[in-house]
Motif scaffolding. Structure first.
Motif, PDB file in Angstrom:
ATOM      1  N   PHE A 150       0.899  -1.199   0.127  1.00  0.00           N
ATOM      2  CA  PHE A 150       0.441  -0.307  -0.226  1.00  0.00           C
ATOM      3  C   PHE A 150       0.324   1.717  -0.263  1.00  0.00           C
ATOM      4  N   LEU A 151       1.723   1.000   0.641  1.00  0.00           N
ATOM      5  CA  LEU A 151       2.681   2.777   0.735  1.00  0.00           C
ATOM      6  C   LEU A 151       3.378   2.534   0.129  1.00  0.00           C
ATOM      7  N   HIS A 152       4.300   1.943  -0.766  1.00  0.00           N
ATOM      8  CA  HIS A 152       5.202   1.995  -2.044  1.00  0.00           C
ATOM      9  C   HIS A 152       4.322   2.704  -3.155  1.00  0.00           C
ATOM     10  N   PHE A 153       2.720   1.707  -3.386  1.00  0.00           N
ATOM     11  CA  PHE A 153       2.146   2.223  -4.018  1.00  0.00           C
ATOM     12  C   PHE A 153       1.595   3.150  -4.381  1.00  0.00           C
ATOM     13  N   ASP A 154       1.224   4.283  -3.325  1.00  0.00           N
ATOM     14  CA  ASP A 154       1.509   5.654  -2.757  1.00  0.00           C
ATOM     15  C   ASP A 154       2.617   6.390  -3.690  1.00  0.00           C
ATOM     16  N   LEU A 155       3.614   6.173  -2.672  1.00  0.00           N
ATOM     17  CA  LEU A 155       4.918   6.904  -3.363  1.00  0.00           C
ATOM     18  C   LEU A 155       4.610   6.336  -4.833  1.00  0.00           C
ATOM     19  N   LEU A 156       4.808   5.442  -5.737  1.00  0.00           N
ATOM     20  CA  LEU A 156       4.823   5.656  -6.823  1.00  0.00           C
ATOM     21  C   LEU A 156       3.942   6.327  -7.631  1.00  0.00           C
ATOM     22  N   ARG A 157       2.783   6.532  -7.185  1.00  0.00           N
ATOM     23  CA  ARG A 157       1.900   7.355  -7.632  1.00  0.00           C
ATOM     24  C   ARG A 157       2.119   9.026  -7.253  1.00  0.00           C
ATOM     25  N   LEU A 158       3.348   9.423  -6.348  1.00  0.00           N
ATOM     26  CA  LEU A 158       3.065  10.703  -6.370  1.00  0.00           C
ATOM     27  C   LEU A 158       4.761  10.945  -6.788  1.00  0.00           C
ATOM     28  N   PHE A 159       5.140  10.259  -6.861  1.00  0.00           N
ATOM     29  CA  PHE A 159       6.458   9.932  -7.379  1.00  0.00           C
ATOM     30  C   PHE A 159       7.282   9.532  -8.436  1.00  0.00           C
ATOM     31  N   PRO A 188       9.009   1.592 -12.558  1.00  0.00           N
ATOM     32  CA  PRO A 188       8.090   1.611 -12.417  1.00  0.00           C
ATOM     33  C   PRO A 188       7.156   0.321 -12.079  1.00  0.00           C
ATOM     34  N   ALA A 189       8.164  -0.380 -13.919  1.00  0.00           N
ATOM     35  CA  ALA A 189       7.389  -1.249 -13.780  1.00  0.00           C
ATOM     36  C   ALA A 189       7.561  -2.313 -12.855  1.00  0.00           C
ATOM     37  N   LYS A 190       8.763  -2.248 -12.139  1.00  0.00           N
ATOM     38  CA  LYS A 190       9.802  -3.287 -11.276  1.00  0.00           C
ATOM     39  C   LYS A 190       8.655  -2.554  -9.911  1.00  0.00           C
ATOM     40  N   VAL A 191       8.169  -1.972  -9.136  1.00  0.00           N
ATOM     41  CA  VAL A 191       7.540  -1.595  -8.378  1.00  0.00           C
ATOM     42  C   VAL A 191       6.273  -2.278  -8.468  1.00  0.00           C
ATOM     43  N   VAL A 192       5.841  -1.646  -9.306  1.00  0.00           N
ATOM     44  CA  VAL A 192       4.101  -2.010  -9.651  1.00  0.00           C
ATOM     45  C   VAL A 192       3.921  -4.040  -9.532  1.00  0.00           C
ATOM     46  N   GLU A 193       4.817  -4.754 -10.132  1.00  0.00           N
ATOM     47  CA  GLU A 193       5.141  -6.166 -10.058  1.00  0.00           C
ATOM     48  C   GLU A 193       5.429  -6.497  -8.593  1.00  0.00           C
ATOM     49  N   ARG A 194       6.458  -5.689  -7.769  1.00  0.00           N
ATOM     50  CA  ARG A 194       6.614  -5.918  -6.825  1.00  0.00           C
ATOM     51  C   ARG A 194       5.539  -5.865  -5.163  1.00  0.00           C
ATOM     52  N   VAL A 195       4.469  -4.540  -5.674  1.00  0.00           N
ATOM     53  CA  VAL A 195       3.837  -4.352  -5.023  1.00  0.00           C
ATOM     54  C   VAL A 195       2.817  -5.928  -5.213  1.00  0.00           C
ATOM     55  N   ILE A 196       2.284  -5.891  -6.334  1.00  0.00           N
ATOM     56  CA  ILE A 196       1.797  -6.913  -6.990  1.00  0.00           C
ATOM     57  C   ILE A 196       1.704  -8.330  -5.805  1.00  0.00           C
ATOM     58  N   GLN A 197       3.108  -8.702  -7.080  1.00  0.00           N
ATOM     59  CA  GLN A 197       3.587  -9.977  -5.104  1.00  0.00           C
ATOM     60  C   GLN A 197       3.387  -9.709  -4.084  1.00  0.00           C
ATOM     61  N   ASP A 198       3.143  -8.488  -3.110  1.00  0.00           N
ATOM     62  CA  ASP A 198       3.008  -8.775  -1.474  1.00  0.00           C
ATOM     63  C   ASP A 198       1.812  -8.713  -1.472  1.00  0.00           C
ATOM     64  N   LEU A 199       1.382  -8.021  -2.536  1.00  0.00           N
ATOM     65  CA  LEU A 199      -0.467  -8.272  -2.392  1.00  0.00           C
ATOM     66  C   LEU A 199      -0.927  -9.500  -2.478  1.00  0.00           C
ATOM     67  N   THR A 200      -0.202 -10.638  -3.974  1.00  0.00           N
ATOM     68  CA  THR A 200      -0.363 -11.869  -3.989  1.00  0.00           C
ATOM     69  C   THR A 200      -0.401 -12.980  -2.571  1.00  0.00           C
ATOM     70  N   ASP A 201       0.950 -12.764  -2.196  1.00  0.00           N
ATOM     71  CA  ASP A 201       1.354 -13.687  -0.646  1.00  0.00           C
ATOM     72  C   ASP A 201       0.261 -13.228   0.240  1.00  0.00           C
ATOM     73  N   ALA A 202      -0.595 -11.537   0.533  1.00  0.00           N
ATOM     74  CA  ALA A 202      -0.542 -11.323   1.569  1.00  0.00           C
ATOM     75  C   ALA A 202      -2.205 -11.862   1.555  1.00  0.00           C
ATOM     76  N   ALA A 203      -2.594 -12.236   0.165  1.00  0.00           N
ATOM     77  CA  ALA A 203      -3.740 -12.335   0.520  1.00  0.00           C
ATOM     78  C   ALA A 203      -3.802 -14.164   0.840  1.00  0.00           C
ATOM     79  N   THR A 204      -2.535 -14.805   0.204  1.00  0.00           N
ATOM     80  CA  THR A 204      -2.395 -16.399   1.105  1.00  0.00           C
ATOM     81  C   THR A 204      -2.435 -16.384   2.590  1.00  0.00           C
ATOM     82  N   CYS A 205      -1.877 -15.326   2.801  1.00  0.00           N
ATOM     83  CA  CYS A 205      -2.026 -15.151   4.148  1.00  0.00           C
ATOM     84  C   CYS A 205      -3.045 -15.380   5.420  1.00  0.00           C
TER      85      CYS A 205
END
Length: 477
Positions: A150-159, A188-205
């Motif tokens: 969540f926090l990285h994604f907002d940094l991406l959207r801002l900066f 930015p493309a890599k940030v999105v990829e890692r955000v999605i991975q963190d969210l995918t892992d979070a949903a599993t948890c």
């Protein structure tokens, strides 16, 4: 990263200026506690996780600047910014001005500080020998992963300019470990990829999150830790956030899929139900549910919100006023949202969504409102996402928008007519109208305009990229 981040990567900052309704947050402040001591008990992990949410509630972050503050200012949401206002330069996208740059620098440092705290939880939880209650270990881990995303994604959207660039120079650091080493930027493309991975892992948890499984949790169980799940990045909030990320990355197929997970649960299991008219428009204004709290997939519980909004929406003769007047913005007379503009200090049409009321005594009983809540992700956004994904079939998209409008008090004669809203462009125009109405004082309008690549707002040429701090450019490369 700044040197101060190194300090916070070793020490967990746990500040409890925000206390949620749950007993599990009613603890004394612990600052700069040795990580090994903090993470020697389950309670320590809970405290550390609560500290991340707490950090987010500061006025320099989601308590103001990321919601009704600078992010709504640059969206041209407010029409009452005078030449002497602290946001006067930000309004004109003069980001290097002396009254603007410190706000932006603090956004950067504050968001990364919260990330450091989330990383502290994640660094210790898998190697911990602590015996956790029930599913708490995985739920805590899932929330920490989701917060980091969540926090990285907002940094991406801002900066960052966009989510597509593959240049590291265009990106930001994605900090996913505790280290003394400088974390360099990734694209930015890599940030999105890692955000999605963190969210995918979070949903599993979060597979056993009570909000997903439907398990009833009492306030006496585990000190109420799993009560009030919309104050946490729960399973459905993770799916909603994933829909938001995919939409920003222009992957409408995945955005629609994730949003429909939330909508289906809402329809089939009545999770996050539409706000009740009697709560929203109660004749006693003191107890109105001003933020439609039942619809929050995720909200922050900000106990200092009363203090934060003073001078902006309360206790001032120059409050923030919407640039588009309520009379123009709300064309339907029955729209619930149009009732949250009131007169204060002889000033009319003051947005009162964030007014914090103390309640009222009726027949000897004190009735208190649902207050101290800042919406982070709403159910309605899921409907807007699906409508936008379906805009090539206008009638289908309009039906989704009408579901939201019906929940906002529109009668049959006021709902959108598919005959007139009969093109993708017309659907998109209605979605913009809804973002303007729905997200007042919540900071989402700016990111909508950025995603739509609108070049001008209110006559200004928009600069959608906040400048990174000088120290990050110098030390972070």
């Amino acid at each position: 990263m700044k040197k101060e981040f190194i300090k916070y990567s070793l020490l967990v900052l746990v500040c409890f200026s925000m206390m949620a309704c749950n007993d599990w947050l009613s603890v004394k402040p612990k600052t700069e506690m040795e990580a090994e001591d903090l993470f020697s008990t389950e309670a320590g992990f809970k405290d550390a996780l609560a500290g991340v949410y707490t950090a987010m509630t500061k006025s320099s972050l989601y308590g103001r600047e990321m919601t009704y503050g600078i992010v709504d200012v640059v969206a041209q949401q407010w029409g009452s910014i005078g030449t002497n206002h602290r946001y006067a330069n930000a309004l004109k996208y003069e980001y290097e001005a002396t009254n603007t740059k410190p706000i932006i620098d603090t956004l950067w440092s504050g968001l990364y500080n919260a990330i450091a705290n989330a990383n502290s939880v994640l660094a210790y939880i898998d190697k911990s020998s602590v015996i956790f209650t029930g599913d708490n270990k995985q739920i805590i881990k899932g929330e920490a992963l989701a917060l980091r995303a969540f926090l990285h994604f907002d940094l991406l959207r801002l900066f960052c300019e966009n989510a597509k660039s593959t240049s590291d120079e265009d990106g930001i650091p994605y900090v996913d470990e505790l280290t003394k080493q400088v974390t360099v930027s990734v694209s930015p493309a890599k940030v999105v990829e890692r955000v999605i991975q963190d969210l995918t892992d979070a949903a599993t948890c979060l597979a056993n999150d009570p909000v997903l499984t439907g398990r009833e949790v009492s306030t006496s169980e585990d000190d109420g830790y799993l009560v009030n799940r919309n104050y946490h990045l729960n399973y459905y909030a993770v799916m909603g956030l994933m829909a938001r990320v995919y939409m920003y990355a222009e992957n409408t197929t995945e955005a629609r899929r994730c949003a429909m997970v939330v909508i289906d649960a809402h329809k089939n299991r009545n999770v996050f139900p539409w706000a009740d008219k009697n709560d929203v428009l109660n004749e006693k204004k003191e107890i109105r549910d001003r933020t439609f709290s039942s619809e929050h997939l995720f909200a922050l519980n900000i106990k200092k919100l009363t203090d934060y909004i003073e001078g902006y929406f309360m206790s001032t003769s120059v409050p923030l006023l919407t640039r588009v007047s309520p009379g123009t913005l709300f064309v339907a007379g029955n729209d619930f949202r149009s009732f949250f503009f009131e007169t204060m200090n002889y000033v009319g049409d003051v947005p009162s969504k964030l007014w914090q009321m103390d309640g009222v005594t009726v027949d000897g009983q004190l009735l208190t409102p649902k207050r101290d809540r800042m919406p982070m992700i709403r159910l309605s956004e899921m409907y807007y996402i699906v409508a936008e994904c379906d805009k090539a079939i206008p009638a289908t998209a309009v039906a989704r928008l009408n579901e939201v409008l019906a929940s906002r008090g529109y009668d049959d004669s006021e709902l959108l007519d598919p005959i007139s809203v009969n093109s993708a462009d017309a659907v998109q125009a209605e979605i913009l109208n809804e973002y303007r109405r729905e997200f007042i004082a919540e900071g989402q309008l700016f990111f909508y305009h950025k995603r739509m690549k609108d070049e001008k707002l209110n006559g200004y040429t928009v600069n959608y990229v906040f400048p990174k701090p000088d120290t990050e450019i110098e030390f972070g490369k």
